[in-house]
Enzyme design. Structure first.
Site, PDB file in Angstrom:
ATOM      1  N   ASP A  11      25.510   2.400 -39.375  1.00 42.59           N
ATOM      2  CA  ASP A  11      25.263   1.486 -40.489  1.00 42.59           C
ATOM      3  C   ASP A  11      25.555   2.084 -41.867  1.00 42.59           C
ATOM      4  O   ASP A  11      25.366   1.419 -42.874  1.00 42.59           O
ATOM      5  CB  ASP A  11      23.822   0.969 -40.457  1.00 42.59           C
ATOM      6  N   ARG A  41      18.200  -0.950 -45.517  1.00 43.70           N
ATOM      7  CA  ARG A  41      19.364  -1.725 -45.084  1.00 43.70           C
ATOM      8  C   ARG A  41      19.448  -3.078 -45.769  1.00 43.70           C
ATOM      9  O   ARG A  41      18.609  -3.429 -46.594  1.00 43.70           O
ATOM     10  CB  ARG A  41      19.241  -1.903 -43.575  1.00 43.70           C
ATOM     11  N   TYR A  77      14.991   6.760 -38.257  1.00 41.43           N
ATOM     12  CA  TYR A  77      15.406   7.749 -37.255  1.00 41.43           C
ATOM     13  C   TYR A  77      14.201   8.646 -37.029  1.00 41.43           C
ATOM     14  O   TYR A  77      13.693   9.249 -37.979  1.00 41.43           O
ATOM     15  CB  TYR A  77      16.550   8.616 -37.778  1.00 41.43           C
ATOM     16  N   PRO A 105      23.892  11.263 -36.021  1.00 40.38           N
ATOM     17  CA  PRO A 105      24.244  10.164 -36.938  1.00 40.38           C
ATOM     18  C   PRO A 105      23.574  10.270 -38.301  1.00 40.38           C
ATOM     19  O   PRO A 105      23.832   9.454 -39.174  1.00 40.38           O
ATOM     20  CB  PRO A 105      23.703   8.935 -36.194  1.00 40.38           C
TER      21      PRO A 105
HETATM   22  P1  FAD Z   1      32.732   2.781 -30.706  1.00 44.02           P
HETATM   23  O1  FAD Z   1      32.079   2.081 -31.817  1.00 44.02           O
HETATM   24  O2  FAD Z   1      31.881   3.352 -29.643  1.00 44.02           O
HETATM   25  O3  FAD Z   1      33.735   1.734 -30.066  1.00 44.02           O
HETATM   26  C1  FAD Z   1      34.365   1.934 -28.834  1.00 44.02           C
HETATM   27  C2  FAD Z   1      34.764   0.594 -28.267  1.00 44.02           C
HETATM   28  O4  FAD Z   1      35.534   0.813 -27.095  1.00 44.02           O
HETATM   29  C3  FAD Z   1      33.572  -0.240 -27.850  1.00 44.02           C
HETATM   30  O5  FAD Z   1      33.700  -1.532 -28.400  1.00 44.02           O
HETATM   31  C4  FAD Z   1      33.647  -0.256 -26.338  1.00 44.02           C
HETATM   32  O6  FAD Z   1      33.206  -1.481 -25.781  1.00 44.02           O
HETATM   33  C5  FAD Z   1      35.121  -0.057 -26.072  1.00 44.02           C
HETATM   34  N1  FAD Z   1      35.448   0.591 -24.809  1.00 44.02           N
HETATM   35  C6  FAD Z   1      34.878   1.678 -24.268  1.00 44.02           C
HETATM   36  N2  FAD Z   1      35.487   2.005 -23.107  1.00 44.02           N
HETATM   37  C7  FAD Z   1      36.471   1.100 -22.922  1.00 44.02           C
HETATM   38  C8  FAD Z   1      37.443   0.899 -21.904  1.00 44.02           C
HETATM   39  N3  FAD Z   1      37.550   1.723 -20.863  1.00 44.02           N
HETATM   40  N4  FAD Z   1      38.288  -0.141 -22.018  1.00 44.02           N
HETATM   41  C9  FAD Z   1      38.205  -0.990 -23.078  1.00 44.02           C
HETATM   42  N5  FAD Z   1      37.297  -0.853 -24.055  1.00 44.02           N
HETATM   43  C10 FAD Z   1      36.446   0.187 -23.986  1.00 44.02           C
HETATM   44  N6  FAD Z   1      25.930   5.941 -35.361  1.00 44.02           N
HETATM   45  C11 FAD Z   1      25.106   6.076 -36.397  1.00 44.02           C
HETATM   46  O7  FAD Z   1      25.548   6.510 -37.465  1.00 44.02           O
HETATM   47  N7  FAD Z   1      23.797   5.745 -36.279  1.00 44.02           N
HETATM   48  C12 FAD Z   1      23.273   5.257 -35.109  1.00 44.02           C
HETATM   49  O8  FAD Z   1      22.090   5.000 -35.008  1.00 44.02           O
HETATM   50  C13 FAD Z   1      24.121   5.073 -34.028  1.00 44.02           C
HETATM   51  N8  FAD Z   1      23.670   4.564 -32.871  1.00 44.02           N
HETATM   52  C14 FAD Z   1      24.533   4.338 -31.865  1.00 44.02           C
HETATM   53  C15 FAD Z   1      24.060   3.735 -30.703  1.00 44.02           C
HETATM   54  C16 FAD Z   1      24.912   3.452 -29.657  1.00 44.02           C
HETATM   55  C17 FAD Z   1      24.358   2.780 -28.426  1.00 44.02           C
HETATM   56  C18 FAD Z   1      26.287   3.779 -29.766  1.00 44.02           C
HETATM   57  C19 FAD Z   1      27.246   3.467 -28.653  1.00 44.02           C
HETATM   58  C20 FAD Z   1      26.745   4.398 -30.914  1.00 44.02           C
HETATM   59  C21 FAD Z   1      25.886   4.688 -31.970  1.00 44.02           C
HETATM   60  N9  FAD Z   1      26.316   5.284 -33.152  1.00 44.02           N
HETATM   61  C22 FAD Z   1      25.473   5.439 -34.185  1.00 44.02           C
HETATM   62  C23 FAD Z   1      27.664   5.827 -33.284  1.00 44.02           C
HETATM   63  C24 FAD Z   1      28.590   4.888 -33.992  1.00 44.02           C
HETATM   64  O9  FAD Z   1      28.414   3.593 -33.495  1.00 44.02           O
HETATM   65  C25 FAD Z   1      29.970   5.447 -33.770  1.00 44.02           C
HETATM   66  O10 FAD Z   1      30.099   6.702 -34.412  1.00 44.02           O
HETATM   67  C26 FAD Z   1      31.076   4.557 -34.244  1.00 44.02           C
HETATM   68  O11 FAD Z   1      30.898   3.249 -33.800  1.00 44.02           O
HETATM   69  C27 FAD Z   1      32.373   5.135 -33.720  1.00 44.02           C
HETATM   70  O12 FAD Z   1      33.371   4.186 -33.726  1.00 44.02           O
HETATM   71  P2  FAD Z   1      34.461   4.159 -32.585  1.00 44.02           P
HETATM   72  O13 FAD Z   1      35.309   2.983 -32.896  1.00 44.02           O
HETATM   73  O14 FAD Z   1      35.089   5.468 -32.448  1.00 44.02           O
HETATM   74  O15 FAD Z   1      33.672   3.943 -31.207  1.00 44.02           O
END
Ligand code: FAD
Length: 616
Positions: A50, A252, A260, A339
């Site tokens: 966020d 927020r 946290y 995070p």
């Molecule tokens: P992600 O946001 O994880 O996106 C990956 C995407 O790929 C997802 O939409 C997923 O559905 C998709 N995907 C995965 N595998 C496949 C596949 N095989 N085929 C097709 N699609 C696939 N960050 C904070 O700063 N504070 C927090 O409190 C926090 N809590 C989090 C809680 C959870 C449950 C998660 C998962 C992440 C959290 N994060 C938090 C981390 C933050 O969300 C990530 O750092 C950020 O979203 C990274 O972006 P990204 O696009 O690299 O990955």
């Protein structure tokens, strides 16, 4: 019998989180043929990341909506154990200590709302996320000739689809087992693939890329809610060290707050999988832990929780970010960390912001394939720095506070020092790319304060034609073009004007061979004069540089004398000398060429762009 569909695409993106969506939107905007898939049936509705750092606000054209929809964090408050038990306020300081930040605060907004900004923009360009869809195999060709040919499609990704009706709506479900009966399969041949599929990345694992680093012992709970409390700093970012554990508050959008909370309950960890067992601990337990930390302040149980999660922090970086420069991993797929410094989503979007313009330049035939090597070079070093910062920050955050009984604990001074020292880094403002073919610091002395490898400093100039104050960063959108900022000196002087004329001709001659689609398709020239607005003849300059009237700027104050001025001083450019500053499509300073020797621009661009021979 199944039907096999085959298709070709320039870029296939797997995963539609912040990293994937940033890439899809940037590529779609540049007219690249892009496809994006995600395993989730729907976009993120609540929770996850966020925090948006100052650099992210200023760089991607997101500012307007972020500022409208998000909360702003200007102040950080620190609480520590008090002599009478419980906690007390120790200090309040600015949340961001990055003097050159155009937006010197963080914005907080839930991940789904941030993703929606990209989704809306993509939709207006006709690109939608295909979901739910999971690939089942990925292969990269071994054929060198194919790999060297940018027009080839050397990556083969297959999907197995199964169509079903749910409540009369057709949904396409994944079918992971390729040997099951399935009605339809699809094979996608891609020129490039981006694996933006999160921390458990299938792309990374399937291609055998390993993660270096380790799991920590820190277990954290996160809970989003509208609080009912008498705690006075609930609308500031807070770091609380108590004798009952640590907590961070992130205010927020609307009245919401994220907490946290550090947990020392290893019982919640499943020994076999190493993951947190969410059946043993929930938001009520998190709130109980919060109450102990907050004593003597009260925290009532809210009617509902918006979102919560628990996790163990891993601090890891992928050993490689690409396979043969045809498949790239980005975001959480290549770096995971705690995070609390609000880095995850920013780092992830920054990865693909760095990659998208390079892919566009290569796909358009402007740059050599070798340009793509700079993605891993730049972003892996950044990720390593991020992990080493996170190690220090997480250790101090999770450590016990210093008290008379615990003199080895973390003192407020230690914590504040790390918090402020790394503000340049955590705000994104201080990101500094190392020398490479696209970052050439040879002529740094010609613009002493514009650090080559860092983003261009914000600065207000006045538009010569109508005296409108303009923030220079707003003239540098990430549209895949290099921007050449020509600091011409005083253009009201006739002798100087002759020199400017010659330099303008030279610049156009030097960059023309790198402009197969026409000079303005690949480059944008912006001229900045230090003439006063009373003396300027803007049309003369726009004619010399062959640019639109709106691209001629003055280093002067606006008509009310309130904004602008001192641009040459702030950038460290000598008006009697001048300079040409090359800004990369992602807003970073790539090189500076001496005004008297603009041929150096050619030496820079030849390092990674395809030059046409003069008679072509
Ligand atoms: P992600 O946001 O994880 O996106 C990956 C995407 O790929 C997802 O939409 C997923 O559905 C998709 N995907 C995965 N595998 C496949 C596949 N095989 N085929 C097709 N699609 C696939 N960050 C904070 O700063 N504070 C927090 O409190 C926090 N809590 C989090 C809680 C959870 C449950 C998660 C998962 C992440 C959290 N994060 C938090 C981390 C933050 O969300 C990530 O750092 C950020 O979203 C990274 O972006 P990204 O696009 O690299 O990955």
């Amino acid at each position: 019998t199944s039907l096999i569909k085959e298709s070709n695409v320039d870029v296939l993106i797997i995963g539609a989180g912040p990293a994937g969506l940033m890439a899809a939107n940037a590529l779609a905007k540049s007219g690249v043929n892009v496809r994006i898939v995600d395993q989730r049936p729907d976009k993120v509705a609540a929770g996850q990341a966020d925090g948006i750092q100052p650099r992210t606000i200023e760089s991607y054209g997101l500012a307007e909506r972020l500022l409208r929809e998000g909360n702003q964090m200007h102040m950080a408050a620190f609480y520590n154990p008090s002599a009478s038990g419980g906690i007390e306020l120790t200090d309040r300081v600015p949340d961001v200590t990055a003097p050159s930040a155009r937006f010197p605060f963080e914005v907080t907004l839930h991940q789904g709302a941030i993703e929606a900004i990209f989704l809306d923009s993509m939709e207006s360009l006709g690109v939608k996320v295909c979901r739910p869809l999971i690939p089942t195999s990925i292969q990269v060709s071994e054929d060198d000739d194919q790999l060297k040919d940018v027009n080839s499609h050397p990556v083969r990704v297959s999907f197995f689809l199964e169509r079903r009706f749910v409540n009369e709506n057709l949904v396409v479900l994944r079918n992971l087992n390729p040997f099951d009966d399935h009605e339809e399969s699809e094979i996608v041949h891609a020129k490039f693939v981006i694996g933006a599929d999160g921390a458990h990345s299938w792309v990374r694992k399937t291609l055998g890329l390993t993660m270096d680093g380790e799991q920590t012992d820190y277990i954290w709970g996160v809970v989003d809610m509208t609080p009912d409390t008498d705690f006075p700093d609930i609308r500031n970012r807070c770091a609380i060290h108590s004798n009952n554990g640590s907590c961070m508050i992130v205010p927020r959008e609307e009245d919401k707050v994220r907490l946290y909370v550090q947990l020392d309950d290893r019982n919640a960890v499943d020994e076999e999988s190493g993951r947190v067992d969410k059946s043993k601990i929930g938001p009520h337990e998190l709130l109980d832990a919060t109450r102990k930390i907050f004593h003597p302040y009260s925290f009532k149980t809210p009617e509902s929780f918006d979102w919560w999660t628990i996790y163990i922090i891993g601090q890891r970086v992928a050993s490689k970010f690409s396979v043969k420069d045809r498949v790239f991993i980005a975001g959480d797929a290549c770096h995971t960390h705690s995070p609390k410094a609000g880095q995850g989503m920013n780092a992830s979007m920054n990865d693909t912001h760095n990659l998208a313009w390079k892919l566009t330049q290569v796909l358009r035939g402007w740059a050599n394939l070798s340009l793509l090597q700079t993605y891993e070079l730049e972003r892996r070093e950044y990720a390593q720095n991020l992990i080493s910062f996170d190690r220090q920050f997480a250790r101090l955050f999770s450590g016990k506070p210093r008290t008379e009984e615990c003199m080895d604990g973390v003192s407020h001074e230690d914590f504040l020092k790390i918090f402020q020292t790394f503000s340049g880094f955590t705000s994104g403002i201080g990101i500094h790319y190392a020398p490479s073919p696209i970052t050439d610091p040879s002529y740094q002395a010609h613009a002493k304060k514009l650090i080559i490898g860092q983003r261009l400093l914000p600065q207000i100039f006045v538009r010569a034609a109508d005296s409108r104050p303009i923030e220079i960063q707003d003239l540098l959108p990430a549209d895949s073009r290099f921007k050449l900022l020509v600091f011409v000196g005083d253009s009201s002087d006739a002798t100087r004007r002759d020199r400017i004329r010659r330099v303008a001709e030279d610049i156009r001659d030097v960059v023309r061979p790198y402009s197969p689609d026409g000079l303005t398709a690949v480059f944008e020239i912006i001229a900045i004069s230090c003439t006063k607005k009373a003396d300027v003849r803007h049309n003369e300059l726009s004619e010399l540089f062959g640019c639109h009237w709106s691209k001629i700027l003055l280093d002067d104050k606006d008509v009310r004398g309130k904004q602008g001025g001192d641009g040459y001083v702030n950038y460290g450019i000598e008006p009697s000398v001048g300079a040409v500053v090359v800004v990369r499509p992602d807003g970073y300073v790539g090189m500076v060429a001496p005004f008297e020797n603009v041929k150096e621009l050619g030496a820079y661009f030849v390092g990674f762009m395809k030059g046409l021979s003069p008679n072509m």
